[in-house]
Design a protein around this motif. Structure first.
Motif, PDB file in Angstrom:
ATOM      1  N   TYR A 185       0.814  -1.218   0.000  1.00 44.54           N
ATOM      2  CA  TYR A 185       0.000   0.000   0.000  1.00 44.54           C
ATOM      3  C   TYR A 185       0.849   1.270   0.000  1.00 44.54           C
ATOM      4  CZ  TYR A 185      -3.682  -3.290   1.199  1.00 44.54           C
ATOM      5  OH  TYR A 185      -4.554  -4.339   1.190  1.00 44.54           O
ATOM      6  N   LEU A 186       2.169   1.123   0.077  1.00 41.92           N
ATOM      7  CA  LEU A 186       3.070   2.265   0.036  1.00 41.92           C
ATOM      8  C   LEU A 186       3.935   2.186  -1.209  1.00 41.92           C
ATOM      9  CD1 LEU A 186       4.281   2.278   3.751  1.00 41.92           C
ATOM     10  CD2 LEU A 186       2.497   3.726   2.738  1.00 41.92           C
ATOM     11  N   THR A 187       4.364   3.348  -1.710  1.00 41.85           N
ATOM     12  CA  THR A 187       5.232   3.379  -2.880  1.00 41.85           C
ATOM     13  C   THR A 187       6.523   4.119  -2.552  1.00 41.85           C
ATOM     14  OG1 THR A 187       4.214   5.421  -3.702  1.00 41.85           O
ATOM     15  CG2 THR A 187       3.280   3.341  -4.473  1.00 41.85           C
ATOM     16  N   GLY A 188       7.547   3.843  -3.351  1.00 35.27           N
ATOM     17  CA  GLY A 188       8.814   4.543  -3.138  1.00 35.27           C
ATOM     18  C   GLY A 188       9.997   3.757  -3.640  1.00 35.27           C
ATOM     19  N   GLY A 189      11.151   4.084  -3.095  1.00 39.26           N
ATOM     20  CA  GLY A 189      12.394   3.406  -3.416  1.00 39.26           C
ATOM     21  C   GLY A 189      13.076   3.001  -2.130  1.00 39.26           C
ATOM     22  N   TRP A 190      14.383   2.761  -2.214  1.00 39.47           N
ATOM     23  CA  TRP A 190      15.095   2.206  -1.072  1.00 39.47           C
ATOM     24  C   TRP A 190      16.414   2.919  -0.852  1.00 39.47           C
ATOM     25  CZ3 TRP A 190      12.405  -1.322   1.675  1.00 39.47           C
ATOM     26  CH2 TRP A 190      11.306  -1.909   1.031  1.00 39.47           C
ATOM     27  N   GLN A 191      16.771   3.065   0.386  1.00 31.70           N
ATOM     28  CA  GLN A 191      18.088   3.556   0.762  1.00 31.70           C
ATOM     29  C   GLN A 191      18.876   2.366   1.310  1.00 31.70           C
ATOM     30  OE1 GLN A 191      20.090   6.422   4.086  1.00 31.70           O
ATOM     31  NE2 GLN A 191      18.146   7.148   3.254  1.00 31.70           N
ATOM     32  N   LEU A 192      19.940   2.004   0.595  1.00 35.22           N
ATOM     33  CA  LEU A 192      20.793   0.889   0.985  1.00 35.22           C
ATOM     34  C   LEU A 192      22.105   1.446   1.515  1.00 35.22           C
ATOM     35  CD1 LEU A 192      20.510  -1.113  -2.380  1.00 35.22           C
ATOM     36  CD2 LEU A 192      18.819  -0.982  -0.560  1.00 35.22           C
ATOM     37  N   PHE A 193      22.655   0.834   2.548  1.00 35.76           N
ATOM     38  CA  PHE A 193      23.916   1.356   3.074  1.00 35.76           C
ATOM     39  C   PHE A 193      24.740   0.256   3.721  1.00 35.76           C
ATOM     40  CE2 PHE A 193      20.704   1.899   6.342  1.00 35.76           C
ATOM     41  CZ  PHE A 193      21.313   1.403   7.486  1.00 35.76           C
ATOM     42  N   ALA A 194      26.050   0.454   3.668  1.00 37.00           N
ATOM     43  CA  ALA A 194      26.993  -0.425   4.354  1.00 37.00           C
ATOM     44  C   ALA A 194      28.126   0.439   4.866  1.00 37.00           C
ATOM     45  CB  ALA A 194      27.527  -1.505   3.414  1.00 37.00           C
ATOM     46  N   GLY A 195      28.476   0.283   6.138  1.00 38.60           N
ATOM     47  CA  GLY A 195      29.488   1.142   6.744  1.00 38.60           C
ATOM     48  C   GLY A 195      30.537   0.351   7.502  1.00 38.60           C
ATOM     49  N   ARG A 196      31.696   1.003   7.686  1.00 38.17           N
ATOM     50  CA  ARG A 196      32.784   0.410   8.459  1.00 38.17           C
ATOM     51  C   ARG A 196      33.337   1.428   9.436  1.00 38.17           C
ATOM     52  NH1 ARG A 196      36.857  -3.256   4.714  1.00 38.17           N
ATOM     53  NH2 ARG A 196      35.287  -4.712   3.906  1.00 38.17           N
ATOM     54  N   HIS A 197      33.629   0.966  10.623  1.00 39.25           N
ATOM     55  CA  HIS A 197      34.340   1.749  11.636  1.00 39.25           C
ATOM     56  C   HIS A 197      35.789   1.273  11.580  1.00 39.25           C
ATOM     57  CE1 HIS A 197      34.580   2.996  16.182  1.00 39.25           C
ATOM     58  NE2 HIS A 197      35.621   3.420  15.478  1.00 39.25           N
ATOM     59  N   ILE A 198      36.694   2.160  11.182  1.00 40.13           N
ATOM     60  CA  ILE A 198      38.088   1.793  10.938  1.00 40.13           C
ATOM     61  C   ILE A 198      38.992   2.480  11.959  1.00 40.13           C
ATOM     62  CG2 ILE A 198      39.979   1.813   9.258  1.00 40.13           C
ATOM     63  CD1 ILE A 198      37.788   2.140   7.073  1.00 40.13           C
ATOM     64  N   ARG A 199      39.847   1.699  12.594  1.00 40.09           N
ATOM     65  CA  ARG A 199      40.922   2.257  13.413  1.00 40.09           C
ATOM     66  C   ARG A 199      42.152   2.344  12.511  1.00 40.09           C
ATOM     67  NH1 ARG A 199      40.818  -0.982  17.730  1.00 40.09           N
ATOM     68  NH2 ARG A 199      39.407   0.426  18.845  1.00 40.09           N
ATOM     69  N   THR A 200      42.520   3.556  12.129  1.00 41.39           N
ATOM     70  CA  THR A 200      43.530   3.746  11.100  1.00 41.39           C
ATOM     71  C   THR A 200      44.945   3.552  11.642  1.00 41.39           C
ATOM     72  OG1 THR A 200      43.441   6.137  11.506  1.00 41.39           O
ATOM     73  CG2 THR A 200      42.075   5.279   9.731  1.00 41.39           C
ATOM     74  N   ASP A 201      45.843   3.158  10.742  1.00 40.54           N
ATOM     75  CA  ASP A 201      47.239   2.936  11.114  1.00 40.54           C
ATOM     76  C   ASP A 201      47.941   4.234  11.495  1.00 40.54           C
ATOM     77  OD1 ASP A 201      47.005   0.211  10.561  1.00 40.54           O
ATOM     78  OD2 ASP A 201      47.442   0.531   8.437  1.00 40.54           O
TER      79      ASP A 201
END
Length: 400
Positions: free
Chosen positions: A154-170
């Motif tokens: 009953y709803l229309t639209g699109g999608w927000q997809l995401f993938a993230g990383r928490h990095i401890r840098t060198d």
């Protein structure tokens, strides 16, 4: 009549779903009505899942801001940057972020211990309580469903997809302020941008986000792209955390039929499942805080009355956010996927106060007119067709 001291106390409120919406309801009620009893029921082992929520300081009213200040937040007061092909801009708004691990730890500290029920999956909700997968029945005087958004025809639209990383840098990463939107990148048949937060001198959070037509989240592909983005900027090191998700971007639909399809008699709906979100950005935090405070002010209240209260608030929110659904229609139905970034690049040339009100979901009529006037970033014929079209139904997504 004598009171049976061994008779269990029936909670005044059972909250199903210990994510952002449910956790904030539990906290707001505990702070405002400490004499009331409640139970916060979460299927997972921790509250909040595996997420990072971020928002602009102006998104919240003072009371809601005070509620979020109960948690340890990362705050950037200088400003933030956006980037597009041939255009970049720094805006002055302060930015805040909350990690789900801190959300979980704070709720466990601030809520009564008897209110905490993790590892408890609910399989049935009704006006008098909740039935768990284990077979246990939790009676309650009021029940509120704060579980995740449920896809709906009953709803229309699109999608927000995401993938993230928490990095401890060198080595120190050198990023001083958040990059909220870096869209100067290959778009991959969507509106794509990368979001970067400097958490500490040697820790950075990097998230790859797509406004896509289809709800397919390919974790392997997105993971490689996040890694490549970070490595290109010298942000190499140990990955200490990761997250991924799929959120609806609402462009329209039949609100009444959707709510009827979700309804359980006498059970209140809140959070994303109750459609308390920003239709275009998919932000839920400001609306979750406002809803939590409204519930706290109303308690104690019979379950049917609480359901009616939140139904009325959801209907008002749906009417108030029509403009953002209109823009979402233009994004998904009028713009070619590879050119969607042009809509956002044009938007970010507008005055900073207008942009701030937009994210808070408080655009004025003058703001709306300013967003719409001028040369449109999509072909006029496609724009007209989008406005007249129905849009794609928000059916079940998948993850690979």
């Amino acid at each position: 009549m004598a009171t049976n001291l061994f008779e269990p106390t029936i909670p005044d409120l059972a909250i199903v779903g210990g994510g952002l919406a449910g956790g904030l309801v539990a906290l707001a009620v505990t702070r405002a009505r400490p004499a009331l009893s409640l139970v916060l029921i979460e299927a997972g082992d921790s509250f909040g899942g595996n997420h990072r929520w971020s928002w602009f300081e102006g998104d919240l009213e003072a009371e809601a801001e005070a509620l979020l200040d109960c948690f340890p937040l990362t705050v950037w007061r200088g400003g933030y940057t956006v980037r597009f092909p041939g255009f970049a801009r720094r805006l002055p708004a302060s930015y805040r972020s909350l990690a789900s691990c801190d959300f979980d730890a704070s709720l466990r500290r601030l809520l009564p211990q008897q209110a905490i029920r993790t590892g408890s999956r609910a399989i049935a909700l009704d006006a008098t309580g909740v039935t768990l997968e284990s077979g246990e029945r939790i009676a309650a005087r009021a029940v509120i469903d704060c579980r995740d958004f449920k896809p709906s025809a009953y709803l229309t639209g699109g999608w927000q997809l995401f993938a993230g990383r928490h990095i401890r840098t060198d080595a120190p990463h050198g990023l001083a302020e958040p990059i909220i939107m870096d869209a100067d990148l290959p778009q991959h048949d969507a509106y794509r941008f990368v979001y970067s937060l400097p958490l500490f001198a040697d820790e950075v959070f990097v998230e790859d986000t797509y406004y896509a037509d289809t709800p397919v989240l390919d974790l392997a592909v997105l993971g490689r792209r996040v890694a490549a983005y970070a490595e290109a900027r010298g942000w190499t090191g140990e990955t200490v955390g990761a997250e991924a998700g799929l959120l609806p971007v609402l462009t329209g639909g039949d609100f009444v039929r959707h709510r009827e399809s979700q309804a359980m008699h006498g059970v209140a709906l809140a959070g994303a499942r109750g459609l308390f979100s920003h239709p275009l950005t998919s932000y839920t935090l400001p609306f979750a805080a406002e809803t939590a405070l409204a519930v706290a002010r109303a308690m104690p209240i019979p379950g049917a009355d609480l359901a009616a209260l939140l139904d009325a608030r959801a209907a008002k929110h749906w009417r108030a956010t029509r403009f953002y659904r209109l823009l979402g229609k233009m994004l998904f139905q009028a713009a070619e996927a590879e050119a969607r970034w042009r809509i956002f690049a044009r938007f970010y040339r507008l005055p900073a106060p207008l942009i701030a009100r937009f994210y808070a979901g408080r655009s004025t009529p003058a703001d709306m007119a300013r967003v719409l006037i001028g040369r449109p970033p999509v072909p006029i014929s496609r724009g007209v067709a989008a406005l007249l079209g129905k849009g794609a139904p928000l059916v079940q997504g998948s993850r690979t």
